[in-house]
Each structure stands twice: as C-alpha cells, then as structure tokens.
Scaffold this active site. Sequence first.
Site, PDB file in Angstrom:
ATOM      1  N   GLY A  12       0.816  -1.189  -0.041  1.00  0.00           N
ATOM      2  CA  GLY A  12      -0.037  -0.167   0.063  1.00  0.00           C
ATOM      3  C   GLY A  12       0.660   1.235  -0.023  1.00  0.00           C
ATOM      4  N   SER A  13       2.107   1.116  -0.484  1.00  0.00           N
ATOM      5  CA  SER A  13       2.819   2.563  -0.427  1.00  0.00           C
ATOM      6  C   SER A  13       2.216   3.543  -1.458  1.00  0.00           C
ATOM      7  CB  SER A  13       4.287   2.381  -0.919  1.00  0.00           C
ATOM      8  OG  SER A  13       4.082   1.680  -2.477  1.00  0.00           O
ATOM      9  N   ASN A  14       1.657   3.319  -2.709  1.00  0.00           N
ATOM     10  CA  ASN A  14       0.903   4.144  -3.557  1.00  0.00           C
ATOM     11  C   ASN A  14      -0.281   4.531  -2.722  1.00  0.00           C
ATOM     12  OD1 ASN A  14       2.024   4.193  -6.402  1.00  0.00           O
ATOM     13  ND2 ASN A  14       2.299   2.287  -5.749  1.00  0.00           N
ATOM     14  N   LEU A  85      -4.393  -7.109  -7.487  1.00  0.00           N
ATOM     15  CA  LEU A  85      -3.861  -8.078  -8.185  1.00  0.00           C
ATOM     16  C   LEU A  85      -4.907  -9.152  -8.921  1.00  0.00           C
ATOM     17  CD1 LEU A  85      -0.559  -9.207  -6.443  1.00  0.00           C
ATOM     18  CD2 LEU A  85      -0.729  -7.641  -8.158  1.00  0.00           C
ATOM     19  N   ILE A  88     -10.218  -6.596 -13.035  1.00  0.00           N
ATOM     20  CA  ILE A  88     -11.860  -5.962 -12.698  1.00  0.00           C
ATOM     21  C   ILE A  88     -12.766  -6.480 -13.690  1.00  0.00           C
ATOM     22  CG2 ILE A  88     -12.909  -3.749 -12.708  1.00  0.00           C
ATOM     23  CD1 ILE A  88     -11.151  -4.184 -10.180  1.00  0.00           C
ATOM     24  N   ASN A 102      -5.843   2.785 -13.004  1.00  0.00           N
ATOM     25  CA  ASN A 102      -4.875   1.683 -12.561  1.00  0.00           C
ATOM     26  C   ASN A 102      -3.288   2.276 -12.890  1.00  0.00           C
ATOM     27  OD1 ASN A 102      -3.692  -0.673 -11.616  1.00  0.00           O
ATOM     28  ND2 ASN A 102      -3.148  -1.209 -13.848  1.00  0.00           N
ATOM     29  N   HIS A 104       0.400   0.852 -13.734  1.00  0.00           N
ATOM     30  CA  HIS A 104       1.228  -0.459 -13.902  1.00  0.00           C
ATOM     31  C   HIS A 104       3.057   0.158 -13.993  1.00  0.00           C
ATOM     32  CE1 HIS A 104       1.951  -4.500 -15.629  1.00  0.00           C
ATOM     33  NE2 HIS A 104       2.790  -3.860 -16.425  1.00  0.00           N
ATOM     34  N   ASP A 145      -4.545  -4.423 -18.158  1.00  0.00           N
ATOM     35  CA  ASP A 145      -3.774  -3.401 -18.595  1.00  0.00           C
ATOM     36  C   ASP A 145      -3.949  -2.971 -20.060  1.00  0.00           C
ATOM     37  OD1 ASP A 145      -1.184  -5.248 -16.968  1.00  0.00           O
ATOM     38  OD2 ASP A 145      -2.501  -3.823 -16.075  1.00  0.00           O
TER      39      ASP A 145
HETATM   40  C1  GRF Z   1       3.418  -0.993  -7.511  1.00  0.00           C
HETATM   41  O1  GRF Z   1       4.654  -1.609  -7.998  1.00  0.00           O
HETATM   42  C2  GRF Z   1       2.239  -0.590  -8.551  1.00  0.00           C
HETATM   43  O2  GRF Z   1       2.785  -0.156  -9.827  1.00  0.00           O
HETATM   44  C3  GRF Z   1       1.502  -2.098  -8.923  1.00  0.00           C
HETATM   45  O3  GRF Z   1       1.324  -2.759  -7.717  1.00  0.00           O
HETATM   46  C4  GRF Z   1       2.465  -2.267  -6.798  1.00  0.00           C
HETATM   47  C5  GRF Z   1       1.672  -1.574  -5.525  1.00  0.00           C
HETATM   48  O4  GRF Z   1       2.650  -1.641  -4.666  1.00  0.00           O
HETATM   49  N1  GRF Z   1       0.410  -1.577  -9.586  1.00  0.00           N
HETATM   50  P1  GRF Z   1       2.077  -0.910  -3.406  1.00  0.00           P
HETATM   51  O5  GRF Z   1       1.423  -2.169  -2.535  1.00  0.00           O
HETATM   52  O6  GRF Z   1       1.454   0.512  -3.574  1.00  0.00           O
HETATM   53  O7  GRF Z   1       3.256  -0.760  -2.395  1.00  0.00           O
END
Ligand code: GRF
Length: 188
Positions: A12-14, A85, A88, A102, A104, A145
């Site tokens: 969940g860093s994003n 992962l 959808i 999304n 990628h 994608d």
């Molecule tokens: C990231 O590499 C993003 O590009 C891909 O999945 C990963 C998610 O990482 N869709 P995080 O869970 O947000 O750390």
Amino acid sequence: MIRLAILGSGSGSNALNIIEQCKQRLDIQVAVVICNIEGAGILDHAKNNGIPAVVISNNELKTEDNLIHVLQQHQVDWIVLAGFLRKIGSGVCQAFPNKILNIHPALLPKYGGKGMYGHFVHEAVYENKETQSGITIHFVNEHYDEGNIIAQFTANLEPSDTPKDIETKVRALEIAHFPSVIFETILK
Ligand code: GRF
C-alpha cells in the site's frame, strides 16, 4: 467532494501516498480502501488514517456485486487500483464507466497482461536489457492492462541495475506522479 475508492493487495505504498495527498485537499477524499488479502499493509494505512478498510476475499470477488455493493455503500465516484492483483470484471467497469484508474510498473503495452506484476515485471525488463523502464497510468477495462493510457513516466536504466534497482527507480516515479495524475484526470 469527489469520493475515491482505493483497491490494493499489497503493502500500500501508493495508497498511503494518495491518502496523504488527499488530506491536503478539500475537493477529493478517500472514502474507502478495499483489499482482497486479510492483513495486507494497505489496510493498516487506511485504519491509521481513519478511512474505512474493507476486505473482500478472492472468493467473494468472484461475485462482482459484492464489490459493487461496497463501492455504492461508500458512495464512490472514482476507483483507483494501486497494486490490486485481481482483474476488474465487466460488471464493475459498466457500473463505473471510465472511472477506474490503474498504475502499472512498466511502459505498456510492453510488460503487461496477466501475471505481469511486481517483481515479475522488473525481472522481465532486466532480462531484456532494456535501457528504460517506467510507469503507465491508464483507464481500466475488462482486459488486463489494456485501457486507454493517460500518462507514462520513464526512468533510465544502467547495465549494472538489478531487478531490485529497477523496482526502486519505478517506485520513485509512482510516488512522484500517481496522485497528481489521478487528480488531474478526475478534475478534467
Ligand atoms: C506497485 O508496483 C504498482 O505499480 C503496482 O502494484 C504495486 C503496488 O505496490 N500496481 P504498493 O502496494 O502500492 O506498495
């Protein structure tokens, strides 16, 4: 107030980055975080920020209405996939037409499609000795994608870069660009 759902399956860093950027805004808020994996890091980020965190298991996701119901319950306007992962389905796409984004971790259309996620992507880029990699932010349709590309950002790779080095460079682009591209797209 535009209400976002963030869907993820991992650390969940994003998601955390998007949550923190939304806290600075008065026009867009994260209404719910949805994850298919009990205990994933993304759920902690939601809880630590007072955001509803919902787990829908892979089995429950087989019935699209289970996801659609949660999205409608939280009055979601836009859906952001941040490391989600699972595919959808067409039902969700039809319920939220051109409202699903999304990210990628590669320069689509290369290195995309089923099974191309996380370290698999960076290993393939490494194996092919690419001199560049990057991120693609795109609309989601019912094919992995393949939705319309909104933005791409690139990073130059050195021959000495390992898959881990590539991942580090790509993640830096994600953190730098994903929230602003989401906001620009939503507010267009
Ligand atoms: C990231 O590499 C993003 O590009 C891909 O999945 C990963 C998610 O990482 N869709 P995080 O869970 O947000 O750390």
